[in-house]
Design a protein around this motif. Sequence first.
Motif, PDB file in Angstrom:
ATOM      1  N   ILE A  13       6.658  13.782  -0.190  1.00 45.08           N
ATOM      2  CA  ILE A  13       7.386  12.921  -1.131  1.00 45.08           C
ATOM      3  C   ILE A  13       6.534  12.557  -2.343  1.00 45.08           C
ATOM      4  O   ILE A  13       7.054  12.112  -3.361  1.00 45.08           O
ATOM      5  N   TRP A  14       5.233  12.775  -2.278  1.00 46.82           N
ATOM      6  CA  TRP A  14       4.307  12.396  -3.353  1.00 46.82           C
ATOM      7  C   TRP A  14       4.249  13.417  -4.489  1.00 46.82           C
ATOM      8  O   TRP A  14       3.696  13.142  -5.543  1.00 46.82           O
ATOM      9  N   GLU A  15       4.814  14.617  -4.278  1.00 43.88           N
ATOM     10  CA  GLU A  15       4.809  15.677  -5.299  1.00 43.88           C
ATOM     11  C   GLU A  15       6.245  16.113  -5.568  1.00 43.88           C
ATOM     12  O   GLU A  15       6.955  16.494  -4.640  1.00 43.88           O
ATOM     13  N   GLU A  52      18.917  21.085 -30.576  1.00 39.38           N
ATOM     14  CA  GLU A  52      18.064  22.254 -30.806  1.00 39.38           C
ATOM     15  C   GLU A  52      17.454  22.772 -29.505  1.00 39.38           C
ATOM     16  O   GLU A  52      16.889  23.856 -29.472  1.00 39.38           O
ATOM     17  N   TYR A  53      17.576  22.011 -28.405  1.00 34.94           N
ATOM     18  CA  TYR A  53      17.038  22.418 -27.111  1.00 34.94           C
ATOM     19  C   TYR A  53      18.081  23.105 -26.233  1.00 34.94           C
ATOM     20  O   TYR A  53      17.779  23.514 -25.112  1.00 34.94           O
ATOM     21  N   HIS A  54      19.334  23.219 -26.716  1.00 37.95           N
ATOM     22  CA  HIS A  54      20.429  23.803 -25.932  1.00 37.95           C
ATOM     23  C   HIS A  54      20.009  25.150 -25.344  1.00 37.95           C
ATOM     24  O   HIS A  54      19.461  25.993 -26.037  1.00 37.95           O
ATOM     25  N   GLY A  55      20.256  25.303 -24.050  1.00 32.31           N
ATOM     26  CA  GLY A  55      19.903  26.539 -23.359  1.00 32.31           C
ATOM     27  C   GLY A  55      18.483  26.567 -22.835  1.00 32.31           C
ATOM     28  O   GLY A  55      18.123  27.441 -22.067  1.00 32.31           O
ATOM     29  N   GLY A  56      17.675  25.602 -23.241  1.00 30.72           N
ATOM     30  CA  GLY A  56      16.289  25.563 -22.784  1.00 30.72           C
ATOM     31  C   GLY A  56      16.167  24.978 -21.385  1.00 30.72           C
ATOM     32  O   GLY A  56      16.971  24.139 -20.979  1.00 30.72           O
ATOM     33  N   GLU A  57      15.198  25.458 -20.645  1.00 38.24           N
ATOM     34  CA  GLU A  57      14.854  24.913 -19.334  1.00 38.24           C
ATOM     35  C   GLU A  57      13.358  24.643 -19.348  1.00 38.24           C
ATOM     36  O   GLU A  57      12.563  25.567 -19.532  1.00 38.24           O
ATOM     37  N   TYR A  58      12.991  23.387 -19.162  1.00 41.99           N
ATOM     38  CA  TYR A  58      11.604  22.955 -19.257  1.00 41.99           C
ATOM     39  C   TYR A  58      11.149  22.448 -17.899  1.00 41.99           C
ATOM     40  O   TYR A  58      11.652  21.440 -17.402  1.00 41.99           O
ATOM     41  N   PHE A  59      10.224  23.169 -17.291  1.00 42.71           N
ATOM     42  CA  PHE A  59       9.775  22.874 -15.936  1.00 42.71           C
ATOM     43  C   PHE A  59       8.532  22.008 -15.948  1.00 42.71           C
ATOM     44  O   PHE A  59       7.710  22.098 -16.867  1.00 42.71           O
ATOM     45  N   GLY A  60       8.391  21.197 -14.910  1.00 39.60           N
ATOM     46  CA  GLY A  60       7.220  20.338 -14.816  1.00 39.60           C
ATOM     47  C   GLY A  60       6.979  19.847 -13.405  1.00 39.60           C
ATOM     48  O   GLY A  60       7.740  20.151 -12.475  1.00 39.60           O
ATOM     49  N   ARG A  61       5.895  19.104 -13.237  1.00 44.71           N
ATOM     50  CA  ARG A  61       5.496  18.529 -11.953  1.00 44.71           C
ATOM     51  C   ARG A  61       5.204  17.049 -12.151  1.00 44.71           C
ATOM     52  O   ARG A  61       4.689  16.643 -13.190  1.00 44.71           O
ATOM     53  N   ILE A  62       5.515  16.270 -11.129  1.00 51.01           N
ATOM     54  CA  ILE A  62       5.172  14.845 -11.105  1.00 51.01           C
ATOM     55  C   ILE A  62       4.367  14.600  -9.837  1.00 51.01           C
ATOM     56  O   ILE A  62       4.820  14.938  -8.740  1.00 51.01           O
ATOM     57  N   SER A  63       3.173  14.044  -9.999  1.00 47.79           N
ATOM     58  CA  SER A  63       2.320  13.693  -8.866  1.00 47.79           C
ATOM     59  C   SER A  63       2.222  12.176  -8.797  1.00 47.79           C
ATOM     60  O   SER A  63       1.719  11.534  -9.722  1.00 47.79           O
ATOM     61  N   PHE A  64       2.724  11.625  -7.696  1.00 43.47           N
ATOM     62  CA  PHE A  64       2.711  10.178  -7.515  1.00 43.47           C
ATOM     63  C   PHE A  64       1.466   9.774  -6.734  1.00 43.47           C
ATOM     64  O   PHE A  64       1.180  10.351  -5.687  1.00 43.47           O
ATOM     65  N   PRO A  65       0.718   8.787  -7.222  1.00 38.86           N
ATOM     66  CA  PRO A  65      -0.448   8.308  -6.476  1.00 38.86           C
ATOM     67  C   PRO A  65      -0.018   7.489  -5.265  1.00 38.86           C
ATOM     68  O   PRO A  65       1.097   6.957  -5.223  1.00 38.86           O
ATOM     69  N   ARG A  66      -0.867   7.393  -4.290  1.00 36.45           N
ATOM     70  CA  ARG A  66      -0.552   6.607  -3.083  1.00 36.45           C
ATOM     71  C   ARG A  66      -0.373   5.127  -3.420  1.00 36.45           C
ATOM     72  O   ARG A  66       0.216   4.384  -2.655  1.00 36.45           O
ATOM     73  N   SER A  67      -0.852   4.703  -4.590  1.00 36.27           N
ATOM     74  CA  SER A  67      -0.706   3.308  -5.019  1.00 36.27           C
ATOM     75  C   SER A  67       0.577   3.076  -5.819  1.00 36.27           C
ATOM     76  O   SER A  67       0.786   1.983  -6.347  1.00 36.27           O
ATOM     77  N   PHE A  68       1.444   4.104  -5.918  1.00 34.07           N
ATOM     78  CA  PHE A  68       2.735   3.939  -6.585  1.00 34.07           C
ATOM     79  C   PHE A  68       3.547   2.883  -5.833  1.00 34.07           C
ATOM     80  O   PHE A  68       3.502   2.834  -4.621  1.00 34.07           O
ATOM     81  N   GLY A  99       0.802  -1.203   0.000  1.00 33.38           N
ATOM     82  CA  GLY A  99       0.000   0.000   0.000  1.00 33.38           C
ATOM     83  C   GLY A  99       0.843   1.265   0.000  1.00 33.38           C
ATOM     84  O   GLY A  99       1.913   1.332  -0.603  1.00 33.38           O
ATOM     85  N   GLU A 100       0.323   2.280   0.691  1.00 30.07           N
ATOM     86  CA  GLU A 100       0.960   3.593   0.703  1.00 30.07           C
ATOM     87  C   GLU A 100       2.380   3.545   1.259  1.00 30.07           C
ATOM     88  O   GLU A 100       3.270   4.228   0.760  1.00 30.07           O
ATOM     89  N   GLU A 101       2.607   2.735   2.276  1.00 30.31           N
ATOM     90  CA  GLU A 101       3.951   2.630   2.867  1.00 30.31           C
ATOM     91  C   GLU A 101       4.961   2.130   1.835  1.00 30.31           C
ATOM     92  O   GLU A 101       6.085   2.638   1.750  1.00 30.31           O
ATOM     93  N   GLU A 102       4.563   1.154   1.020  1.00 26.24           N
ATOM     94  CA  GLU A 102       5.452   0.634  -0.023  1.00 26.24           C
ATOM     95  C   GLU A 102       5.835   1.747  -1.000  1.00 26.24           C
ATOM     96  O   GLU A 102       7.007   1.891  -1.364  1.00 26.24           O
ATOM     97  N   GLY A 103       4.860   2.549  -1.409  1.00 24.46           N
ATOM     98  CA  GLY A 103       5.134   3.648  -2.328  1.00 24.46           C
ATOM     99  C   GLY A 103       6.046   4.699  -1.722  1.00 24.46           C
ATOM    100  O   GLY A 103       6.961   5.195  -2.367  1.00 24.46           O
ATOM    101  N   ARG A 104       5.801   5.059  -0.464  1.00 20.50           N
ATOM    102  CA  ARG A 104       6.615   6.066   0.208  1.00 20.50           C
ATOM    103  C   ARG A 104       8.071   5.612   0.307  1.00 20.50           C
ATOM    104  O   ARG A 104       8.992   6.357  -0.013  1.00 20.50           O
ATOM    105  N   VAL A 105       8.267   4.364   0.725  1.00 22.32           N
ATOM    106  CA  VAL A 105       9.627   3.816   0.852  1.00 22.32           C
ATOM    107  C   VAL A 105      10.317   3.803  -0.513  1.00 22.32           C
ATOM    108  O   VAL A 105      11.480   4.188  -0.646  1.00 22.32           O
TER     109      VAL A 105
END
Length: 85
Positions: free
Chosen positions: A35-37, A49-65, A3-9
């Motif tokens: 730790i989930w975000e 062609e991406y040299h110098g670029g910085e691409y920002f993003g977010r990752i949301s992990f579900p509790r079932s990860f 469960g959630e503990e497995e994902g957190r670890v």
Amino acid sequence: GGGEEEGRVRLEREYRKMERESPPYVCGVADGENIWEWGYVLFGPPDSEYHGGEYFGRISFPRSFPHTPPAVRMLTPSGRFAEGA
């Protein structure tokens, strides 16, 4: 499964590994004590062609990860990705 503990670890282990052995052109950070975000930045590699670029993003992990994949969002408009989708 554990469960959630497995994902957190698992996430804590992956985060520590990323701090020690960061992949090239990527920087990721957990959102404070949650730790989930994670936030990330992809840096455009030299000689691309991406040299110098910085691409920002977010990752949301579900509790079932790791049994359910995370939601990955690009926040930086790049003309090649649909941001916020």
